[in-house]
Scaffold this motif. Sequence first.
Motif, PDB file in Angstrom:
ATOM      1  N   VAL A 196       0.876  -1.070  -0.054  1.00  0.00           N
ATOM      2  CA  VAL A 196      -0.142   0.209   0.063  1.00  0.00           C
ATOM      3  C   VAL A 196       0.987   1.354  -0.140  1.00  0.00           C
ATOM      4  O   VAL A 196       0.672   2.056  -0.746  1.00  0.00           O
ATOM      5  CB  VAL A 196      -0.983  -0.014   1.197  1.00  0.00           C
ATOM      6  CG1 VAL A 196      -1.558   1.138   1.422  1.00  0.00           C
ATOM      7  CG2 VAL A 196      -2.006  -1.187   0.966  1.00  0.00           C
ATOM      8  N   VAL A 197       1.722   1.373   0.875  1.00  0.00           N
ATOM      9  CA  VAL A 197       2.727   2.737   1.006  1.00  0.00           C
ATOM     10  C   VAL A 197       3.625   2.771  -0.193  1.00  0.00           C
ATOM     11  O   VAL A 197       3.844   3.931  -0.604  1.00  0.00           O
ATOM     12  CB  VAL A 197       3.358   2.551   2.424  1.00  0.00           C
ATOM     13  CG1 VAL A 197       4.171   3.925   2.393  1.00  0.00           C
ATOM     14  CG2 VAL A 197       2.461   2.262   3.321  1.00  0.00           C
ATOM     15  N   THR A 198       4.252   1.637  -0.851  1.00  0.00           N
ATOM     16  CA  THR A 198       5.042   1.785  -1.787  1.00  0.00           C
ATOM     17  C   THR A 198       3.807   2.358  -3.037  1.00  0.00           C
ATOM     18  O   THR A 198       4.538   3.214  -3.784  1.00  0.00           O
ATOM     19  CB  THR A 198       5.324   0.283  -2.594  1.00  0.00           C
ATOM     20  OG1 THR A 198       6.200  -0.164  -1.381  1.00  0.00           O
ATOM     21  CG2 THR A 198       6.256   0.491  -3.671  1.00  0.00           C
ATOM     22  N   ALA A 199       2.674   1.828  -3.309  1.00  0.00           N
ATOM     23  CA  ALA A 199       1.862   2.219  -4.259  1.00  0.00           C
ATOM     24  C   ALA A 199       1.417   3.659  -4.184  1.00  0.00           C
ATOM     25  O   ALA A 199       1.535   4.686  -4.779  1.00  0.00           O
ATOM     26  CB  ALA A 199       0.370   1.471  -4.571  1.00  0.00           C
ATOM     27  N   GLY A 222       3.612  11.984   5.381  1.00  0.00           N
ATOM     28  CA  GLY A 222       2.673  12.666   5.875  1.00  0.00           C
ATOM     29  C   GLY A 222       1.568  12.041   6.296  1.00  0.00           C
ATOM     30  O   GLY A 222       0.843  12.143   7.368  1.00  0.00           O
ATOM     31  N   VAL A 223       0.780  11.578   5.398  1.00  0.00           N
ATOM     32  CA  VAL A 223      -0.383  10.954   5.446  1.00  0.00           C
ATOM     33  C   VAL A 223      -0.136   9.740   6.625  1.00  0.00           C
ATOM     34  O   VAL A 223      -1.192   9.476   7.219  1.00  0.00           O
ATOM     35  CB  VAL A 223      -0.975  10.157   4.303  1.00  0.00           C
ATOM     36  CG1 VAL A 223      -2.192   9.300   4.079  1.00  0.00           C
ATOM     37  CG2 VAL A 223      -1.335  11.337   3.177  1.00  0.00           C
ATOM     38  N   SER A 248      -0.846  -0.192  12.461  1.00  0.00           N
ATOM     39  CA  SER A 248      -2.168  -0.465  11.922  1.00  0.00           C
ATOM     40  C   SER A 248      -2.926   0.870  11.483  1.00  0.00           C
ATOM     41  O   SER A 248      -3.535   1.145  10.501  1.00  0.00           O
ATOM     42  CB  SER A 248      -3.135  -1.207  12.474  1.00  0.00           C
ATOM     43  OG  SER A 248      -3.202  -0.729  13.820  1.00  0.00           O
ATOM     44  N   PHE A 249      -2.737   1.874  12.333  1.00  0.00           N
ATOM     45  CA  PHE A 249      -3.533   3.182  12.155  1.00  0.00           C
ATOM     46  C   PHE A 249      -2.817   4.063  10.933  1.00  0.00           C
ATOM     47  O   PHE A 249      -3.833   4.381  10.041  1.00  0.00           O
ATOM     48  CB  PHE A 249      -3.365   4.026  13.391  1.00  0.00           C
ATOM     49  CG  PHE A 249      -4.202   3.445  14.443  1.00  0.00           C
ATOM     50  CD1 PHE A 249      -5.170   2.308  14.245  1.00  0.00           C
ATOM     51  CD2 PHE A 249      -3.944   4.015  15.881  1.00  0.00           C
ATOM     52  CE1 PHE A 249      -5.758   1.845  15.553  1.00  0.00           C
ATOM     53  CE2 PHE A 249      -4.700   3.501  16.844  1.00  0.00           C
ATOM     54  CZ  PHE A 249      -5.633   2.433  16.448  1.00  0.00           C
ATOM     55  N   GLY A 250      -1.694   4.161  10.972  1.00  0.00           N
ATOM     56  CA  GLY A 250      -1.040   4.577   9.748  1.00  0.00           C
ATOM     57  C   GLY A 250      -1.295   4.102   8.350  1.00  0.00           C
ATOM     58  O   GLY A 250      -1.325   4.594   7.337  1.00  0.00           O
ATOM     59  N   LEU A 251      -1.209   2.670   8.531  1.00  0.00           N
ATOM     60  CA  LEU A 251      -1.669   1.906   7.265  1.00  0.00           C
ATOM     61  C   LEU A 251      -3.149   2.111   6.806  1.00  0.00           C
ATOM     62  O   LEU A 251      -3.173   1.891   5.623  1.00  0.00           O
ATOM     63  CB  LEU A 251      -1.264   0.373   7.544  1.00  0.00           C
ATOM     64  CG  LEU A 251      -1.660  -0.753   6.476  1.00  0.00           C
ATOM     65  CD1 LEU A 251      -0.803  -0.289   5.365  1.00  0.00           C
ATOM     66  CD2 LEU A 251      -1.323  -2.122   6.936  1.00  0.00           C
ATOM     67  N   PRO A 284     -11.160   2.602  11.844  1.00  0.00           N
ATOM     68  CA  PRO A 284     -12.008   3.504  10.903  1.00  0.00           C
ATOM     69  C   PRO A 284     -11.880   4.949  11.038  1.00  0.00           C
ATOM     70  O   PRO A 284     -11.986   5.675  10.144  1.00  0.00           O
ATOM     71  CB  PRO A 284     -13.585   3.045  11.465  1.00  0.00           C
ATOM     72  CG  PRO A 284     -13.399   2.628  12.851  1.00  0.00           C
ATOM     73  CD  PRO A 284     -12.141   1.987  12.715  1.00  0.00           C
ATOM     74  N   ILE A 285     -11.411   5.567  12.242  1.00  0.00           N
ATOM     75  CA  ILE A 285     -10.945   6.896  12.456  1.00  0.00           C
ATOM     76  C   ILE A 285      -9.737   6.984  11.210  1.00  0.00           C
ATOM     77  O   ILE A 285      -9.673   8.001  10.519  1.00  0.00           O
ATOM     78  CB  ILE A 285     -10.734   7.190  13.690  1.00  0.00           C
ATOM     79  CG1 ILE A 285     -12.005   7.179  14.568  1.00  0.00           C
ATOM     80  CG2 ILE A 285     -10.072   8.651  13.920  1.00  0.00           C
ATOM     81  CD1 ILE A 285     -11.555   7.573  16.189  1.00  0.00           C
ATOM     82  N   ALA A 286      -8.950   6.231  11.153  1.00  0.00           N
ATOM     83  CA  ALA A 286      -7.653   6.374  10.346  1.00  0.00           C
ATOM     84  C   ALA A 286      -7.958   6.374   8.913  1.00  0.00           C
ATOM     85  O   ALA A 286      -7.435   7.078   8.318  1.00  0.00           O
ATOM     86  CB  ALA A 286      -6.529   5.334  10.837  1.00  0.00           C
ATOM     87  N   LEU A 287      -9.145   5.561   8.646  1.00  0.00           N
ATOM     88  CA  LEU A 287      -9.448   5.416   7.260  1.00  0.00           C
ATOM     89  C   LEU A 287     -10.007   6.707   6.692  1.00  0.00           C
ATOM     90  O   LEU A 287      -9.889   7.111   5.866  1.00  0.00           O
ATOM     91  CB  LEU A 287     -10.449   4.195   7.240  1.00  0.00           C
ATOM     92  CG  LEU A 287     -10.977   3.854   5.728  1.00  0.00           C
ATOM     93  CD1 LEU A 287      -9.713   3.415   5.062  1.00  0.00           C
ATOM     94  CD2 LEU A 287     -11.876   2.816   5.778  1.00  0.00           C
ATOM     95  N   LEU A 288     -11.163   7.184   7.607  1.00  0.00           N
ATOM     96  CA  LEU A 288     -11.650   8.552   7.275  1.00  0.00           C
ATOM     97  C   LEU A 288     -10.628   9.480   7.258  1.00  0.00           C
ATOM     98  O   LEU A 288     -10.606  10.313   6.473  1.00  0.00           O
ATOM     99  CB  LEU A 288     -12.693   8.879   8.425  1.00  0.00           C
ATOM    100  CG  LEU A 288     -13.883   7.695   8.539  1.00  0.00           C
ATOM    101  CD1 LEU A 288     -14.606   8.112   9.573  1.00  0.00           C
ATOM    102  CD2 LEU A 288     -14.728   7.765   7.218  1.00  0.00           C
TER     103      LEU A 288
END
Length: 371
Positions: free
Chosen positions: A119-122, A134-135, A173-176, A220-224
């Motif tokens: 995910v982070v590579t893409a 930053g994200v 997991s939150f950053g991911l 879900p908070i991190a996804l939003l």
Amino acid sequence: MTVVNFADDSAPGARTASGGAPSRQQSRQLPRRPFRLRRLARLLPTPAGTPFTFGYGVILLSTALYTDFGDQATVGRLLRESSTDAAHLVEQPLFVLVASALWIAGGIYSFYGVAFLLVVTALERRVGGARAAGVFLLGHVLATLATELPVAGAVAVGRLPEASMHRLDYGISFGLMACVGALSGLLRPRCKWALLGMAGAMCAQDLMELVDPLASWGHPIALLTGLACVPLVRDAAGRKSAAVGRGAAAGRGAVLSADCAVPTPLLPPWLPRQYAPAGAPQEGAAGSMTFRGAGEEPLDGGRAEPVGRAPVEAEAPRHVMGVDDGLHHAHGGEAGPVGVAPRVPGAVPRPRTADGAGEQRRRDADALQAG
């Protein structure tokens, strides 16, 4: 000894009898392994292409190996000191927010490690390392604070026991999840909804099972949070793709100019031209070429011509009846343009005799200039 039939060209990729390349039909049957390998290689981080993901991945791999094969007492102590529970956030917030993101929950065999690489590579290939970092950091920090600060408030008002301030909370997991949300806004609709569907199903499963309430609500908070960053990363991805397109177009233009041997001007059109004396070797002619500074005077007092142009031949003089013959005499009138017939108000009288021809022409010229 094995007998080899050199005339057998039936195998794919075999060369012709004349030593040429295989035919088009045979080349279509060849597997495109290098191209597929390059496509697969782009899914993984590289030091030059994705420095943030590569460097961070090396750190996570080191800590995961130490978690599985290191001294368990030391590992437990390090994890407790890196936990982002409410007590540590009150005492040393910056340290634990950074230290907790250096460990993977589950060790080297965790699903989060593989998902992080993909995910982070893409995301970094599309928006750059700084915005990807930053994200990730924004999702990790906001989700942690959004879940731990209410616990500290509930303990302060007596709604929760004091033991709730001390718990084991670490991982990526939150950053991911934030990177998943940001990446979904850069993909095509089919891939976007597939990725969001998987992430949403994981969050829904955590909320239904509620094994760890803080982590279950933090995902879900991190996804939003990642979805809220989509406009920013989409703008960055557009600028990066435009820059890559301009670089590729410039490269194709340079190759085309080199292949077609298109000459380029020596100086831009707004700069003064270089001058060389008339008769000097011109550009493109045999022999050496004279280069002179802009604004210098022509050598030997000769007439100057622009470098690279053929010398301009002098135009043959035009004879105007009644005017050119008397121009060598000085007069007080204003001279008209050379080579243009004057505007004669009337007919020019013809000379009467040979003896008075010169005097008559001078009087006619003076009358024309005075008029």
